[in-house]
Structures are given as structure tokens and as C-alpha cells.
Design an enzyme around this catalytic site. Structure first.
Site, PDB file in Angstrom:
ATOM      1  N   SER A 258       0.821  -1.210   0.000  1.00 43.55           N
ATOM      2  CA  SER A 258       0.000   0.000   0.000  1.00 43.55           C
ATOM      3  C   SER A 258       0.853   1.256   0.000  1.00 43.55           C
ATOM      4  O   SER A 258       1.860   1.344   0.694  1.00 43.55           O
ATOM      5  CB  SER A 258      -0.953  -0.024   1.201  1.00 43.55           C
ATOM      6  N   LYS A 259       0.406   2.195  -0.803  1.00 42.94           N
ATOM      7  CA  LYS A 259       1.139   3.456  -0.899  1.00 42.94           C
ATOM      8  C   LYS A 259       1.151   4.160   0.450  1.00 42.94           C
ATOM      9  O   LYS A 259       2.135   4.760   0.839  1.00 42.94           O
ATOM     10  CB  LYS A 259       0.479   4.350  -1.959  1.00 42.94           C
ATOM     11  N   ARG A 260       0.022   4.058   1.142  1.00 43.47           N
ATOM     12  CA  ARG A 260      -0.061   4.739   2.440  1.00 43.47           C
ATOM     13  C   ARG A 260       1.026   4.250   3.405  1.00 43.47           C
ATOM     14  O   ARG A 260       1.474   4.976   4.256  1.00 43.47           O
ATOM     15  CB  ARG A 260      -1.449   4.544   3.064  1.00 43.47           C
TER      16      ARG A 260
END
Ligand code: GLU
Length: 488
Positions: A258-260
């Protein structure tokens, strides 16, 4: 809407043998899992000579991100996953941006209300903000007159799916087989929201039908909702597409990529020096196996090899080391021309004004990714303080004393080189070693250390001399000699 409108919509549906769609929500970036879904979807269409559609699913306006659709277009184009119908290329069943289609979902929802498969719900959200969605929602049983009275009075409403009570609903997934869910576990999901826009859950069914989609490829997070979609298809009397739900791409056994959490997006990987061909090749193998040992596949070879049977049920772990290995294989296999072109921006940034072709030829076989280039050649632009111990080397039998001797002899010889080119530098240095009756390495080792300040360099003393030019080569050799003699 009258019957004619529905008939007209129906008559426009293209009836291709294979029509697939990639249906991203515009989040502002293209994550690796998204690239993989797009790739598999594209491959299924291309393999069958079918049609690949791009559809932007932007009905969740709360999540609107400026410029996000452009990122989707540019990433897909960059990766070579071009679409036949879509927002900016058009096609017979557009528009392909859901908010631009917004007027056609409500008539379908109303049709479901007429058929008893959906209902107007006037309940407000619960205090904690969660939806109702249980089958005990009192609005399920409102009679038509009461519904009309509330609509006329302007009461806020949503339209919910009316899931049958009892029984179960099943569907077949191409990877996971038959999946069945008890209807009592399925919520009366919202189909049309208070703002009049459809939810994803409704729009995907309407659009997949109206766009003549034959194969739906998406993540396993949609597996549990698919029985509800099937109930919608059934209520409309429509054919159900083939479903292909892909397991997630994970960072490790517990966490999804995930980018987050800082995991790289497609653009991040490009910026980190990975080649698009290597990224696509690697992404193809995340959850799909061609069978056998071979791992290097170009996009067109993937079209040939791709087969739904190779898709895996297990989550795939994203392994940067494996991608790096694949990337180095792609770099090695490039033509010198292609490598020079790809490496040029990196070379120019690290060694401005130098012979980029020579540098590219020295780096070509020693580069895992393009961003490694700076670190390998930054000494060309400027030499910081380095450790004099580098002059000591067992293999060439070099030590400080011999290095002083070699540099003292090399400097006047190099001063006399004219013209200055690879041959003249080479012949001078080799001729000098012969004259001094030492092995070449004994002379070349201290010269190369003086020029580069490091034990490992792309190219040897001759090439580095050529890149630096005569003045700078001499300046570095003299500085090294001074220091070794203890004068600096
Ligand atoms: N808009 C959905 C997403 O981005 C697409 C799911 C689907 O392909 O049906 O996850």
C-alpha cells in the site's frame, strides 16, 4: 423511463466474444496491484483478439483527486496497456467516466424497485454513521403509496437492494470456483446514494452489462460482494460475466502492498530506475505462473503465454530484489543504443559534459537499475577526500611507496601525451610499464586510484583518463602524489 428507452440501451450493447474492462477509481496514483489488474485484463482481451476498455469509476466524489485520471492514462500508456474504448478515445458505448453517465443509473434502480428487488429507504444514518442494510430495515415493507407520499414530501432517500430473506446465492469464479453465500449474510446495500449518484456496487453491474463486458477481472476484496451483484443481474434477467478475482499483492505475509504504508507505486518504481518492461514482466508473475522455468517475457510474449489456468489463489509477495534481478537482465539485454538512450539523463546529471557514449558502454553490464548510475560515476564530476589505504593492493603488489614511484613516472609521461585519445593514453601507460619493467597492474592501479578515489570503477585508468581529459587527469595524479609523499 419507458420501455423504449431500455430497449434502446439494450440494442446498443456491443456483442464481442471477449470484452474486458479495467475500471480504476481515480485515487491519484497507480498502485502495483492496479497495474497487475490492468495487465491481466488487457492480456485476456489481446489474447482473444477482443476489446479492452478503460472505465473511470469516480462516483465517490468524496474521494475526488485532481489530475488523477491523467495519472491513470499516462501510467497505462507508459506500460503499453493501450485501450480500445475509453474516456479519451471514445467508443460506441461511452461515455466511460461514470459521473458523465450519471443519469442512466437511476432508471435502472427504479426498474428494480418496480420488480421488488430494490426499495426506497428513508432511514437516516445511525448515530455512529453506519448504514442500516439489515433485512429488518422497516422501509423494505413500505407500500407504494406511502413511498410516493414521502417522495412527494421531499423526504431524503436512498435506493437499497432488497436481498431475499433465506436461501443462498452462488457464483462461479474462474480462479476460486463456486462460491456461495447465505442471503441472510448479504446486506441491503445502497444502490443510489442521497446525492443521486450510484454506488460502485450498482454502477459496476449496470456498466458491465451496458458495455458488453464478458470477463470481469478485479481484486478478491470484491469476492464477498459478488453474490449481491449476481442477484442484481438475475433481477434484470441479464447474463452474468465470467469472474476472475485476483489475490492481493502483499508486502509481507500480513500486509497488503500500500502506498499509504510507503510501498512504491508504478511511478515510484520508474523513478527508482526500473524499466517499464521489467516492471510489467515482474508484475505479470505476481500471482500468475506460465509453468516451467522461464521468467523473462516481453509484453507480446505475455499475450502468447497468458492463460487463466496459471493464475494463483494465493496472495503474491512483492519482492524488490526479484524485480531488481529482472531489471538487470533487461538492461543487459538492451542494445548499446537503447541503453545509452535510457541512461543518458542519469549520466548527464552525474557527469555533465562528459562522453556519455563511453560512460554508457562502461556501465552497461554493471547496472542493476538506472539509478545506480550516479553512484558509480559521481567521482568523475568531483573527487572528495579518499582513503590513502586504497593505494595498497596485494594483487598488483602495490603499496604507498610503489605508488609514489609509479605516479612520479606516470605524470611526466602523461604530460607528454599528444594527441590525447584512448590509443595514445593506452600506449603511453603500457609503454611506460614496459620501460619500468613492472606488470601493467602495478602502474595502472595507483593511476586509477588517483583518478577515481575508489577501488571499483566502471572502466580502467585509460578510460577514466579519457573521460576526465588531460588537465584534470594530471591534476588528480599530482594531488595524489603530493599527498602520498606526505606533502599535503
Ligand atoms: N473501481 C474499482 C476499484 O478501483 C474497480 C473494481 C472492479 O474492477 O469492478 O477497485
Amino acid at each position: 423511463m419507458d420501455e423504449k428507452w431500455f430497449d434502446e440501451m439494450e440494442s446498443r450493447i456491443p456483442r464481442g466474444k471477449v470484452r474486458t474492462r479495467f475500471a480504476p477509481s481515480p485515487t491519484g496514483y497507480m498502485h502495483v496491484g492496479g497495474v497487475r489488474t490492468a495487465l491481466y485484463t488487457w492480456l485476456i482481451a489481446r489474447k482473444a483478439g477482443g476489446t479492452f476498455i478503460l472505465r473511470i469509476e469516480d462516483t465517490d466524489q468524496g474521494r475526488f483527486v485532481e489530475g488523477a485520471t491523467e495519472i491513470i492514462y499516462s501510467s497505462l500508456r507508459d506500460a503499453g496497456l493501450t485501450w480500445d474504448e475509453g474516456p479519451d478515445v471514445g467508443g460506441p458505448v461511452g461515455p466511460y467516466i461514470q459521473t458523465q453517465r450519471k443519469d442512466l443509473y437511476l432508471p435502472y434502480a427504479k426498474r428494480l424497485v418496480e420488480r421488488g428487488a430494490a426499495y426506497y429507504c428513508f432511514c437516516e444514518k445511525t448515530d455512529d454513521g453506519s448504514d442500516f442494510g439489515g433485512h429488518d430495515d422497516p422501509c423494505r415493507e413500505l407500500d407504494a403509496a406511502e413511498v410516493q407520499r414521502r417522495l412527494d414530501a421531499g423526504c431524503p432517500w436512498v435506493i437499497r437492494q432488497k436481498i431475499p430473506s433465506g436461501g443462498s446465492t452462488s457464483f462461479t469464479d474462474e480462479i476460486f470456483g463456486e462460491i456461495s453465500a447465505p442471503n441472510d449474510d448479504l446486506d441491503d446495500q445502497v444502490l443510489i446514494k442521497g446525492d443521486g449518484l450510484p454506488t460502485y456496487n450498482f454502477a459496476n453491474v449496470i456498466d458491465d452489462h451496458l458495455m458488453g463486458i464478458t470477463h470481469v477481472v478485479r481484486g478478491t476484496e470484491y469476492l464477498s460482494s459478488t453474490p449481491k451483484y449476481n442477484l442484481l443481474y438475475r433481477a434484470f434477467g441479464w447474463d452474468v460475466p465470467k469472474y476472475i478475482h485476483c489475490s492481493p499483492v502483499m508486502r509481507d505475509a500480513q500486509h497488503k502492498l500500500s502506498k499509504r504504508n510507503g510501498d512504491p507505486t508504478y511511478d515510484d518504481l520508474l523513478a527508482a530506475g526500473y524499466l517499464r518492461e521489467a516492471i510489467i514482466n515482474y508484475v505479470a508473475l505476481l500471482g500468475w505462473s506460465p509453468g516451467g522455468e522461464r521468467e523473462i517475457y516481453s509484453l507480446s510474449e505475455l499475450v502468447e503465454a497468458f492463460d487463466l489456468k496459471g493464475l494463483s489463489k494465493s496472495p503474491a509477495i512483492f519482492d524488490l530484489a526479484k524485480l531488481s534481478w529482472l531489471n538487470s537482465e533487461y538492461i543487459r539485454a538492451m542494445s548499446p543504443e537503447a541503453f545509452h538512450a535510457a541512461a543518458l539523463p542519469y549520466i548527464e546529471a552525474a557527469a555533465p559534459g562528459m562522453d556519455s557514449r563511453l560512460i554508457a558502454s562502461l556501465l552497461h553490464q554493471r547496472c542493476e537499475k538506472l539509478t545506480d548510475i550516479a553512484g558509480q560515476i559521481d567521482f568523475l564530476a568531483g573527487l572528495g577526500r579518499y582513503d590513502d589505504e586504497l593505494f595498497v593492493n596485494k594483487k598488483s603488489k602495490s603499496d604507498r611507496e610503489s605508488s609514489v614511484e609509479m605516479l612520479s613516472a606516470a605524470i611526466p609521461a602523461v604530460e607528454n601525451i599528444d594527441p590525447w585519445n584512448a590509443d595514445s593514453v593506452h600506449d603511453t601507460l603500457i609503454g611506460l610499464a614496459e620501460k619500468l619493467e613492472v606488470k601493467n597492474a602495478k602502474l595502472l592501479w595507483p593511476v586509477r586510484i588517483a583518478l577515481s578515489g575508489r577501488a571499483v570503477t566502471p572502466g580502467g585508468a585509460v578510460e577514466i583518463c579519457c573521460l576526465l581529459g588531460k588537465d584534470e587527469s594530471l591534476r588528480r595524479m599530482r594531488a595524489a602524489l603530493e599527498r602520498l609523499k606526505g606533502n599535503a
